[in-house]
Design an enzyme around this catalytic site. Structure first.
Site, short mmCIF file in Angstrom:
data_model
loop_
_atom_site.label_atom_id
_atom_site.label_comp_id
_atom_site.label_asym_id
_atom_site.label_seq_id
_atom_site.Cartn_x
_atom_site.Cartn_y
_atom_site.Cartn_z
N ASP A 57 0.84 -1.20 0.00
CA ASP A 57 0.00 0.00 0.00
C ASP A 57 0.88 1.26 0.00
OD1 ASP A 57 -2.40 1.38 2.39
OD2 ASP A 57 -2.33 1.49 0.19
N THR A 117 -8.39 2.53 9.34
CA THR A 117 -8.84 3.28 10.52
C THR A 117 -9.95 2.55 11.29
OG1 THR A 117 -8.17 5.42 9.64
CG2 THR A 117 -9.94 5.43 11.27
O1 LIG Z 1 -6.64 4.25 2.46
C1 LIG Z 1 -6.13 3.78 3.48
C2 LIG Z 1 -6.88 3.70 4.79
O2 LIG Z 1 -7.95 4.60 4.81
P1 LIG Z 1 -8.73 4.80 6.21
O3 LIG Z 1 -7.85 5.66 7.07
O4 LIG Z 1 -10.02 5.47 5.84
O5 LIG Z 1 -8.94 3.45 6.83
N1 LIG Z 1 -4.87 3.27 3.46
O6 LIG Z 1 -4.22 3.22 2.28
C3 LIG Z 1 -4.15 2.87 4.67
C4 LIG Z 1 -2.92 3.75 4.84
C5 LIG Z 1 -2.16 3.38 6.10
O7 LIG Z 1 -0.88 4.04 6.02
P2 LIG Z 1 0.09 4.07 7.31
O8 LIG Z 1 0.36 2.65 7.70
O9 LIG Z 1 1.31 4.77 6.82
O10 LIG Z 1 -0.65 4.80 8.40
ZN LIG Z 2 -4.60 5.03 1.23
#
Ligand SMILES: O=C(COP(=O)(O)O)N(O)CCCOP(=O)(O)O
Ligand SMILES: [Zn+2]
Length: 311
Positions: free
Chosen positions: A88, A260
């Site tokens: 990702d 999230t």
């Molecule tokens: O699109 C999303 C998640 O979206 P959300 O916050 O609405 O769940 N993602 O690509 C997750 C990104 C996570 O990155 P990191 O590990 O650097 O914090």
């Molecule tokens: Zn994202």
């Protein structure tokens, strides 16, 4: 069992449903996501960001990517549902290469912060390398940012469907994440939730490839309330409403990135378990009930995405 991201998403695109792409940073989140998919008889994509690979490898990127692949393969080979591992938001060339080398099924090259021509060039470069070794590629157009109802900001932030048509044709990228007004984290949208469905409809029409929605967490208010009752400070948290998710899926979204919602559920129930079982020191007795809840929220998302029973 392990299956390629491309096969999973092309089936979803043809049959107009979406597959969850759930992020994990440790073993317990991965277990919860995979158990949820198995119980829902649903295909699933598990994803690590660059930060997750660094966290899993304690700074050693190759080790982190390798461990992620081996954890996923070890669990997935026992499951009856298809599982794919995805990188990702790849930005660092070294990390993208490490993921490909370790055995990820797909990688995202996130160059959406660059001007169009540079994003196109960067993406084309990664596609050439990845396709040469049978790996599929996701790219992003537009910026992950909530939009007010003003034209100037919309034009600078949201995807331009005409650009998307050229971008996909020139780069041969396999999946595209068009920015339509979502953003990462628990505090989405400045005012009312709004997504630009007109643009999404055009991007699907012009590109005809699987599309990705980033920043798609719904931020359930009951879980936010529970977290706050046990000492969290998450007031004002807001996510994507269910009806908007469903409309985005009808219009051609096939991969939905969700992190999230799992994080908020984890925090709410960890706080609850710790405050209710004050003498508990066995991590298995603490994490057990917490990740049961994480599994449940993933099952709820899989049902909303329409991928239950699609394995
Ligand atoms: O699109 C999303 C998640 O979206 P959300 O916050 O609405 O769940 N993602 O690509 C997750 C990104 C996570 O990155 P990191 O590990 O650097 O914090
Ligand atoms: Zn994202």
């Amino acid at each position: 069992y392990v299956k390629s991201t491309k096969e999973i998403l092309e089936k979803a695109s043809k049959e107009r449903y979406a597959v969850g792409a759930f992020n994990f940073n440790n073993m317990e989140f991965l277990q919860a996501i995979l158990e949820a998919a198995e119980e829902e008889k649903a295909p699933v994509i598990v994803a690590t960001s660059e930060g997750a690979i660094k966290y899993i490898g304690k700074g050693d990127i190759e080790a982190g990517a390798k461990l992620a692949v081996e954890m996923v393969r070890t669990y997935a080979e026992k499951l009856s549902v298809p599982v794919a591992l995805h990188l990702d938001h790849g930005r660092d060339f070294k990390i993208i290469m490490a993921a490909i080398k370790a055995g990820y099924s797909s990688v995202m090259i996130d160059a959406s912060h660059l001007p169009f021509e540079e994003n196109l060039r960067e993406t084309k470069r990664i596609v050439e390398i990845a396709h040469a070794v049978g790996i599929s590629v996701e790219a992003e157009l537009g910026k992950l940012k909530g939009i007010e109802d003003n034209v100037v900001e919309k034009e600078s932030v949201l995807v331009d469907p005409e650009e998307a048509k050229v971008f996909v044709k020139e780069t041969e990228v396999d999946f595209l994440a068009p920015a339509i007004g979502t953003s990462h984290g628990a505090f989405k949208f400045k005012g009312e939730a709004q997504l630009d469905f007109e643009r999404l409809k055009k991007v699907k029409e012009y590109t005809q490839i699987p599309l990705v929605l980033h920043g798609a967490s719904m931020v359930p208010q009951d879980v936010v309330k529970l977290a706050n009752e046990y000492g969290a400070e998450l007031s004002g948290a807001k996510g994507v409403p269910e009806d908007m998710l469903k409309k985005a899926i009808e219009l051609g979204i096939n991969k939905i990135n969700t992190d999230t919602d799992l994080r908020i559920t984890f925090v709410a129930y960890l706080r609850k378990v710790l405050s209710e079982d004050k003498s508990q020191i066995d991590p298995r007795k603490i994490f057990g009930p917490v990740f049961e809840q994480v599994k449940e929220i993933v099952k709820e998302r899989i049902r909303i995405f329409g991928s239950s029973g699609k394995a």
